[in-house]
Design a protein around this motif. Structure first.
Motif, PDB file in Angstrom:
ATOM      1  N   MET A 142     -24.448  -3.478   7.500  1.00 16.05           N
ATOM      2  CA  MET A 142     -23.312  -2.914   8.190  1.00 16.05           C
ATOM      3  C   MET A 142     -22.057  -3.105   7.333  1.00 16.05           C
ATOM      4  SD  MET A 142     -21.883  -3.568  12.027  1.00 16.05           S
ATOM      5  CE  MET A 142     -21.605  -5.297  11.911  1.00 16.05           C
ATOM      6  N   LYS A 143     -21.238  -2.095   7.254  1.00 15.61           N
ATOM      7  CA  LYS A 143     -19.979  -2.136   6.503  1.00 15.61           C
ATOM      8  C   LYS A 143     -18.853  -2.662   7.383  1.00 15.61           C
ATOM      9  CE  LYS A 143     -21.042   0.575   2.799  1.00 15.61           C
ATOM     10  NZ  LYS A 143     -20.876   0.167   1.465  1.00 15.61           N
ATOM     11  N   THR A 144     -17.911  -3.313   6.741  1.00 18.06           N
ATOM     12  CA  THR A 144     -16.699  -3.768   7.410  1.00 18.06           C
ATOM     13  C   THR A 144     -15.527  -3.004   6.823  1.00 18.06           C
ATOM     14  OG1 THR A 144     -17.608  -5.974   7.724  1.00 18.06           O
ATOM     15  CG2 THR A 144     -15.226  -5.755   7.870  1.00 18.06           C
ATOM     16  N   LEU A 145     -14.651  -2.528   7.680  1.00 11.46           N
ATOM     17  CA  LEU A 145     -13.483  -1.767   7.264  1.00 11.46           C
ATOM     18  C   LEU A 145     -12.234  -2.575   7.614  1.00 11.46           C
ATOM     19  CD1 LEU A 145     -12.333   0.991   6.276  1.00 11.46           C
ATOM     20  CD2 LEU A 145     -12.361   1.697   8.657  1.00 11.46           C
ATOM     21  N   TYR A 146     -11.389  -2.800   6.646  1.00 10.74           N
ATOM     22  CA  TYR A 146     -10.121  -3.499   6.874  1.00 10.74           C
ATOM     23  C   TYR A 146      -9.000  -2.475   6.801  1.00 10.74           C
ATOM     24  CZ  TYR A 146     -12.762  -7.727   5.795  1.00 10.74           C
ATOM     25  OH  TYR A 146     -13.689  -8.739   5.790  1.00 10.74           O
ATOM     26  N   LEU A 147      -8.219  -2.365   7.848  1.00 10.15           N
ATOM     27  CA  LEU A 147      -7.030  -1.510   7.860  1.00 10.15           C
ATOM     28  C   LEU A 147      -5.830  -2.434   7.764  1.00 10.15           C
ATOM     29  CD1 LEU A 147      -7.919   1.021  10.688  1.00 10.15           C
ATOM     30  CD2 LEU A 147      -8.083   1.349   8.224  1.00 10.15           C
ATOM     31  N   ILE A 148      -5.054  -2.288   6.720  1.00 12.57           N
ATOM     32  CA  ILE A 148      -3.964  -3.217   6.450  1.00 12.57           C
ATOM     33  C   ILE A 148      -2.673  -2.428   6.268  1.00 12.57           C
ATOM     34  CG2 ILE A 148      -3.102  -4.951   4.838  1.00 12.57           C
ATOM     35  CD1 ILE A 148      -6.122  -5.396   4.111  1.00 12.57           C
ATOM     36  N   ARG A 149      -1.677  -2.818   7.014  1.00  8.93           N
ATOM     37  CA  ARG A 149      -0.358  -2.213   6.861  1.00  8.93           C
ATOM     38  C   ARG A 149       0.316  -2.854   5.658  1.00  8.93           C
ATOM     39  NH1 ARG A 149       5.084  -2.581   8.551  1.00  8.93           N
ATOM     40  NH2 ARG A 149       5.899  -0.620   9.343  1.00  8.93           N
ATOM     41  N   HIS A 150       1.215  -2.135   5.011  1.00  3.56           N
ATOM     42  CA  HIS A 150       1.918  -2.697   3.857  1.00  3.56           C
ATOM     43  C   HIS A 150       2.699  -3.947   4.253  1.00  3.56           C
ATOM     44  CE1 HIS A 150       5.888  -1.335   5.189  1.00  3.56           C
ATOM     45  NE2 HIS A 150       5.294  -0.207   5.558  1.00  3.56           N
ATOM     46  N   CYS A 151       2.960  -4.776   3.272  1.00  7.04           N
ATOM     47  CA  CYS A 151       3.741  -5.984   3.491  1.00  7.04           C
ATOM     48  C   CYS A 151       5.216  -5.609   3.680  1.00  7.04           C
ATOM     49  CB  CYS A 151       3.564  -6.924   2.306  1.00  7.04           C
ATOM     50  SG  CYS A 151       1.844  -7.422   2.059  1.00  7.04           S
ATOM     51  N   ASP A 157      10.563  -1.116  -2.565  1.00  3.83           N
ATOM     52  CA  ASP A 157       9.728  -2.218  -3.028  1.00  3.83           C
ATOM     53  C   ASP A 157       9.613  -3.279  -1.932  1.00  3.83           C
ATOM     54  OD1 ASP A 157       8.125  -3.623  -4.739  1.00  3.83           O
ATOM     55  OD2 ASP A 157       9.642  -3.872  -6.301  1.00  3.83           O
ATOM     56  N   LEU A 158       8.780  -4.272  -2.182  1.00  7.40           N
ATOM     57  CA  LEU A 158       8.611  -5.365  -1.237  1.00  7.40           C
ATOM     58  C   LEU A 158       9.795  -6.321  -1.305  1.00  7.40           C
ATOM     59  CD1 LEU A 158       4.860  -6.323  -1.801  1.00  7.40           C
ATOM     60  CD2 LEU A 158       5.820  -4.754  -0.104  1.00  7.40           C
ATOM     61  N   THR A 159      10.081  -6.961  -0.181  1.00  9.94           N
ATOM     62  CA  THR A 159      11.058  -8.038  -0.160  1.00  9.94           C
ATOM     63  C   THR A 159      10.378  -9.292  -0.705  1.00  9.94           C
ATOM     64  OG1 THR A 159      10.407  -8.767   2.044  1.00  9.94           O
ATOM     65  CG2 THR A 159      12.152  -7.086   1.922  1.00  9.94           C
ATOM     66  N   LEU A 160      11.124 -10.364  -0.860  1.00 11.90           N
ATOM     67  CA  LEU A 160      10.527 -11.635  -1.283  1.00 11.90           C
ATOM     68  C   LEU A 160       9.465 -12.072  -0.270  1.00 11.90           C
ATOM     69  CD1 LEU A 160      10.334 -14.005  -3.181  1.00 11.90           C
ATOM     70  CD2 LEU A 160      12.265 -15.049  -1.994  1.00 11.90           C
ATOM     71  N   GLU A 161       9.774 -11.930   1.019  1.00 10.47           N
ATOM     72  CA  GLU A 161       8.788 -12.243   2.056  1.00 10.47           C
ATOM     73  C   GLU A 161       7.543 -11.358   1.906  1.00 10.47           C
ATOM     74  OE1 GLU A 161       8.314 -12.350   6.942  1.00 10.47           O
ATOM     75  OE2 GLU A 161      10.231 -11.758   6.067  1.00 10.47           O
ATOM     76  N   ALA A 213       1.854 -10.417   0.305  1.00  9.62           N
ATOM     77  CA  ALA A 213       0.876  -9.785  -0.577  1.00  9.62           C
ATOM     78  C   ALA A 213      -0.024 -10.835  -1.226  1.00  9.62           C
ATOM     79  CB  ALA A 213       1.585  -8.940  -1.635  1.00  9.62           C
ATOM     80  N   GLU A 214       0.551 -11.959  -1.618  1.00  9.82           N
ATOM     81  CA  GLU A 214      -0.252 -13.057  -2.179  1.00  9.82           C
ATOM     82  C   GLU A 214      -1.211 -13.614  -1.132  1.00  9.82           C
ATOM     83  OE1 GLU A 214      -0.661 -14.265  -5.232  1.00  9.82           O
ATOM     84  OE2 GLU A 214       0.725 -12.786  -6.040  1.00  9.82           O
ATOM     85  N   ALA A 215      -0.716 -13.777   0.102  1.00 12.16           N
ATOM     86  CA  ALA A 215      -1.575 -14.273   1.188  1.00 12.16           C
ATOM     87  C   ALA A 215      -2.691 -13.277   1.485  1.00 12.16           C
ATOM     88  CB  ALA A 215      -0.731 -14.530   2.441  1.00 12.16           C
ATOM     89  N   PHE A 252       2.879   5.240  -1.914  1.00 15.29           N
ATOM     90  CA  PHE A 252       4.192   4.620  -1.795  1.00 15.29           C
ATOM     91  C   PHE A 252       4.177   3.253  -2.480  1.00 15.29           C
ATOM     92  CE2 PHE A 252       5.901   6.912   2.247  1.00 15.29           C
ATOM     93  CZ  PHE A 252       5.686   8.126   1.643  1.00 15.29           C
ATOM     94  N   LEU A 253       5.272   2.916  -3.133  1.00  9.34           N
ATOM     95  CA  LEU A 253       5.376   1.686  -3.909  1.00  9.34           C
ATOM     96  C   LEU A 253       5.066   0.446  -3.071  1.00  9.34           C
ATOM     97  CD1 LEU A 253       6.050   0.872  -6.807  1.00  9.34           C
ATOM     98  CD2 LEU A 253       8.418   0.596  -6.094  1.00  9.34           C
ATOM     99  N   ARG A 254       5.560   0.393  -1.839  1.00  9.21           N
ATOM    100  CA  ARG A 254       5.339  -0.786  -0.990  1.00  9.21           C
ATOM    101  C   ARG A 254       3.857  -0.992  -0.695  1.00  9.21           C
ATOM    102  NH1 ARG A 254       7.942   3.047   2.091  1.00  9.21           N
ATOM    103  NH2 ARG A 254       6.739   3.906   3.808  1.00  9.21           N
ATOM    104  N   ALA A 255       3.103   0.093  -0.563  1.00  5.38           N
ATOM    105  CA  ALA A 255       1.667  -0.021  -0.309  1.00  5.38           C
ATOM    106  C   ALA A 255       0.926  -0.481  -1.559  1.00  5.38           C
ATOM    107  CB  ALA A 255       1.115   1.312   0.176  1.00  5.38           C
ATOM    108  N   ILE A 256       1.277   0.081  -2.691  1.00  2.00           N
ATOM    109  CA  ILE A 256       0.642  -0.304  -3.950  1.00  2.00           C
ATOM    110  C   ILE A 256       0.930  -1.772  -4.268  1.00  2.00           C
ATOM    111  CG2 ILE A 256       0.653   0.087  -6.444  1.00  2.00           C
ATOM    112  CD1 ILE A 256       1.226   3.077  -5.755  1.00  2.00           C
TER     113      ILE A 256
END
Length: 59
Positions: free
Chosen positions: A1-10, A20-24, A29-31, A49-53
């Motif tokens: 069975m496959k698992t799908l992760y849907l993740i919103r940008h940081c 771009d991303l903030t410091l937070e 993104a590291e977490a 979009f840059l924030r997603a990448i």
């Protein structure tokens, strides 16, 4: 069975395509990378979009 992760940008500095991303957001993104590191990931699909990448880039 496959698992799908849907993740919103940081946390980003705005909603524009080149916002771009903030410091937070960079810490989030590291977490995210640490969460995904031991998962069997076959494919990543991202918005251009840059924030997603930058949200997945540390991974």
């Amino acid at each position: 069975m496959k698992t799908l992760y849907l993740i919103r940008h940081c946390k980003a500095k705005g909603q524009e395509p080149d916002a771009d991303l903030t410091l937070e957001g960079e810490l989030q993104a590291e977490a995210l990378s640490n969460f995904l590191i031991d998962k069997p990931i076959d494919l990543i699909i991202s918005s251009p979009f840059l924030r997603a990448i930058h949200s997945i880039k540390p991974f």
